[in-house]
Design a protein around this motif. Structure first.
Motif, short mmCIF file in Angstrom:
data_model
loop_
_atom_site.label_atom_id
_atom_site.label_comp_id
_atom_site.label_asym_id
_atom_site.label_seq_id
_atom_site.Cartn_x
_atom_site.Cartn_y
_atom_site.Cartn_z
N PHE A 158 0.88 -1.16 0.00
CA PHE A 158 0.00 0.00 0.00
C PHE A 158 0.92 1.22 0.00
N VAL A 206 -0.23 -1.92 10.23
CA VAL A 206 -0.24 -1.76 8.77
C VAL A 206 1.18 -2.02 8.27
N ILE A 254 2.79 -1.21 4.31
CA ILE A 254 2.70 0.16 3.82
C ILE A 254 4.08 0.67 3.42
N ASP A 305 -0.81 4.28 -4.44
CA ASP A 305 -2.22 4.14 -4.09
C ASP A 305 -2.85 5.45 -3.63
N LYS A 316 -5.96 4.47 7.05
CA LYS A 316 -6.53 3.15 7.34
C LYS A 316 -7.86 2.94 6.62
N TYR A 338 -6.99 2.21 3.09
CA TYR A 338 -6.25 0.95 3.08
C TYR A 338 -7.21 -0.25 3.10
N SER A 339 -8.29 -0.11 3.82
CA SER A 339 -9.20 -1.24 4.02
C SER A 339 -10.38 -1.26 3.06
#
Length: 378
Positions: A199, A228, A231, A275, A334, A337-338
């Motif tokens: 990510f 995480v 990352i 991203d 986050k 990310y999810s």
């Protein structure tokens, strides 16, 4: 032949932002001159005369006051029709020169890339810079600003004689920053030794206190500690604080998750394999890096400051966090990310919004503003 002078603190600023404008005025029959500090050896096209002036980064610099005397002589000898000013200190000291002339150029335009006296600035610095702008107001015919907050500042303090205009930046060639398919993105990652699982956050900026890279390193440490693990943070650019940030990354034990590319011409490729575009900057005008990232199709997570809040529509193409608020920033990271679907929705919005800031939409409008202002002054 009519003459126009472009002034900026460095010639690289002219190269980075104004080549299409130099070309346009050259084609309109103007003799085009530029003033700025020489910090590269590149040829600047469409320019009839380059005048090197070694501006220093201080409003109290004795050398800058001496520069004003030099510029006064240049203005007197060259008899410019239009003087187009860029960057805060160069614009101030050039207007100081104009105030010493018996006959000033027909049109002085100050193009503001970001006032240095908004609410995020220390009181003394704010008072100093605002007082400086008020002092040279008498020779500031027209102001062009790039974000709504600077527009309101200029109106509130009445920093111009005639008119003020709000434009959408200097214009980005979005054709150089195309959005790509997920398949091509994964291929570019593989070619550059990134995993499809990574990510990747990206920030393109010189290394300085104002650009605030230290915030990203501290935030990355928190994200990794919060679980995480996959990352990565891409930091593109160079600057005075580059080595310091590299050492700080090692101190935090996150250097495996941070990639310092230094200066690179592969900016688009790095956007395309990323991203999310992030920016924790303290102050901006209308940042090119955000528009470029939007054009590629990246969601944006940026500090809630002027310039950023003109480009980022919260919950549409990204999020704005309170300046230096690590918890808020990390929560937004986050969230993206999810949620791959949210990333995709914001990708579409970013690409759409970026078109408003393309050079094709901005260039001719800005040139028309300058030409029409000139006609109204003669």
């Amino acid at each position: 032949m009519k003459k126009i002078l472009f002034v900026a603190s460095t010639l690289s600023h002219i190269e980075n932002f104004h080549i299409p404008y130099l070309k346009e005025f050259k084609e309109k029959g103007y003799s085009v001159h530029v003033i700025g500090r020489v910090n590269n050896k590149s040829h600047i096209p469409y320019v009839d005369k380059i005048i090197p002036i070694e501006f220093e980064k201080s409003i109290f610099s004795i050398k800058n006051f001496y520069n004003s005397i030099k510029i006064r002589k240049i203005l007197k000898n060259e008899n410019y029709n239009i003087v187009n000013l860029h960057t805060t200190l160069a614009a101030f000291f050039t207007r100081l020169s104009v105030m010493m002339l018996c006959k000033k150029p027909e049109l002085i335009i100050n193009t503001v890339h970001g006032y240095l006296f908004d609410d995020n600035i220390q009181f003394i610095k704010k008072a100093t810079m605002l007082s400086a702008e008020k002092f040279v107001k008498s020779v500031t015919d027209t102001i062009i600003v790039m974000n709504s907050i600077d527009y309101n500042i200029a109106k509130k303090y009445n920093l111009f004689k005639k008119n003020i205009y709000l434009i959408k930046g200097m214009g980005v060639n979005i054709k150089n920053f195309p959005s790509i398919s997920i398949e091509k993105k994964l291929l570019i990652r593989k070619e550059n030794n990134f995993s499809y699982k990574d990510f990747i956050l990206i920030y393109v900026a010189e290394f300085s206190k104002r650009k605030n890279q230290i915030f990203l390193l501290n935030s990355l440490k928190k994200l990794i500690d919060d679980g995480v693990k996959d990352i990565k943070l891409l930091l593109l650019g160079d600057g005075q604080m580059l080595d310091e940030m590299k050492n700080y990354s090692k101190k935090l034990d996150i250097n495996d998750n941070v990639i310092f590319t230094g200066y690179t011409k592969k900016t688009c490729m790095y956007y395309q394999l990323s991203d999310v575009c992030v920016s924790p900057s303290r102050i901006e005008g209308l940042p090119f890096n955000i528009v470029e990232a939007m054009s590629v199709g990246l969601p944006i997570i940026a500090s809630d400051i002027k310039g950023h809040n003109d480009l980022v529509k919260p919950n549409e193409n990204g999020y704005l966090f309170k300046y230096n608020n690590i918890n808020e920033f990390c929560n937004y990271i986050k969230k993206l990310y999810s949620d791959k679907n949210l990333q995709y929705i914001m990708k579409i919005k970013s690409s759409k919004y970026a078109k408003k800031y393309s050079i094709d939409n901005v260039l001719y409008n800005t040139v028309d503003i300058i030409c029409n202002e000139y006609k109204s002054h003669i």
